[in-house]
Design a protein around this motif. Structure first.
Motif, short mmCIF file in Angstrom:
data_model
loop_
_atom_site.label_atom_id
_atom_site.label_comp_id
_atom_site.label_asym_id
_atom_site.label_seq_id
_atom_site.Cartn_x
_atom_site.Cartn_y
_atom_site.Cartn_z
N LEU A 93 40.08 32.55 35.40
CA LEU A 93 39.03 31.12 35.48
C LEU A 93 37.67 31.18 35.10
O LEU A 93 37.05 30.38 34.58
CB LEU A 93 39.02 31.04 37.15
N ILE A 94 37.21 32.54 34.80
CA ILE A 94 35.92 32.84 34.57
C ILE A 94 35.62 32.33 33.01
O ILE A 94 34.57 31.66 32.81
CB ILE A 94 35.61 34.15 34.57
N GLY A 99 28.45 28.18 30.52
CA GLY A 99 27.60 29.51 30.22
C GLY A 99 28.18 30.85 30.13
O GLY A 99 27.72 31.87 29.87
N PHE A 100 29.71 30.90 30.32
CA PHE A 100 30.37 31.88 30.14
C PHE A 100 30.32 32.19 28.64
O PHE A 100 30.61 31.64 27.74
CB PHE A 100 31.88 31.95 30.65
N LYS A 133 33.67 27.38 42.75
CA LYS A 133 35.14 27.33 43.44
C LYS A 133 35.90 28.29 42.70
O LYS A 133 36.79 29.01 43.39
CB LYS A 133 35.82 25.91 43.24
N ALA A 134 35.83 28.49 41.18
CA ALA A 134 36.51 29.41 40.43
C ALA A 134 36.02 31.00 40.80
O ALA A 134 37.31 31.72 41.06
CB ALA A 134 36.03 29.03 39.03
N ASN A 136 35.52 31.86 43.91
CA ASN A 136 36.04 31.97 44.95
C ASN A 136 37.49 32.24 44.97
O ASN A 136 38.26 33.09 45.62
CB ASN A 136 35.88 31.15 46.15
N GLU A 137 38.05 31.47 44.02
CA GLU A 137 39.66 31.44 43.95
C GLU A 137 39.92 32.72 43.16
O GLU A 137 40.85 33.41 43.36
CB GLU A 137 39.92 30.41 42.88
N ALA A 138 39.09 33.49 42.23
CA ALA A 138 39.40 34.71 41.50
C ALA A 138 39.21 35.72 42.51
O ALA A 138 39.82 36.75 42.19
CB ALA A 138 38.33 34.58 40.34
N HIS A 139 38.57 35.66 43.55
CA HIS A 139 38.35 36.69 44.39
C HIS A 139 38.93 36.40 45.78
O HIS A 139 38.56 36.87 46.91
CB HIS A 139 36.78 37.03 44.53
N LYS A 140 39.79 35.45 45.92
CA LYS A 140 40.26 34.87 47.22
C LYS A 140 41.15 36.10 48.02
O LYS A 140 41.21 35.93 49.22
CB LYS A 140 41.37 33.87 47.09
N LYS A 141 41.72 37.21 47.14
CA LYS A 141 42.39 38.25 47.98
C LYS A 141 41.33 39.28 48.63
O LYS A 141 41.53 40.12 49.52
CB LYS A 141 43.34 38.97 47.23
N ARG A 142 39.95 39.01 48.17
CA ARG A 142 38.97 40.24 48.54
C ARG A 142 38.92 40.14 50.26
O ARG A 142 38.84 38.92 50.60
CB ARG A 142 37.71 39.82 47.85
N GLY A 143 38.92 41.35 50.79
CA GLY A 143 38.79 41.35 52.35
C GLY A 143 40.03 41.05 53.04
O GLY A 143 40.07 41.22 54.15
#
Length: 168
Positions: A93-94, A99-100, A133-134, A136-143
């Motif tokens: 998603l990044i 700006g990427f 939001k992207a 958060n989605e890319a890192h949704k499994k964190r934790g």
């Protein structure tokens, strides 16, 4: 493809750039007067010393970056397959963020520290990504129990982030 990173004074690293105008080199500068030079190549490096990485995943052009963020993650030998699998299945998603410029997932060839290298138009673009939001989605499994961060036995030590401004 490989990436090599070396460190030194600004004038010394600029001299290397001037001596090798045909090479893909990116000069990075931190606020506290630290410099790094990145060499992206399919061949051998021009550096006599430095760190060597194999590019596992790449998107975009590093040369379009104005701000670079390096997430340094130390991984045990046993943890490498799991860690690499996690990044082979990244959400991608990044690449759609404003700006990427570029991403490189780098496997170390001489030590245990992987680098997730992202390039951005500027520092505010990176900040915007972190609050998106992207992100958060890319890192949704964190934790969570599925998150690679919950697999402490795969990490040699805590990760850390370094950020640089690209010297044009």
């Amino acid at each position: 493809m490989k990436i090599f990173i070396t460190y030194g004074t600004g004038p010394y690293l600029q001299k290397l750039i001037d001596e090798h105008p045909s090479k893909r080199l990116l000069l990075l500068h931190k606020d506290d007067d630290q410099f790094a030079l990145v060499h992206e190549t399919d061949g051998d490096t021009i550096f006599k010393e430095g760190h060597a990485y194999e590019v596992l995943d790449a998107s975009g052009d590093l040369a379009d970056s104005g701000f670079a963020v390096l997430n340094n993650i130390s991984v045990t030998d046993e943890g490498r397959p799991l860690f690499e699998q996690r990044f082979s299945q990244r959400a991608r998603l990044i690449e759609n963020e404003a700006g990427f410029s570029a991403i490189r997932v780098l496997r170390p060839l001489q030590n245990d520290t992987y680098i997730i290298f992202t390039g951005w138009k500027d520092e505010s673009s990176f900040s915007d990504w972190q609050s998106s939001k992207a992100y958060n989605e890319a890192h949704k499994k964190r934790g969570t129990s599925e998150g690679v961060d919950q697999q402490p036995s795969i990490f040699s030590r805590p990760s850390y982030v370094t950020s640089y401004h690209v010297v044009k």
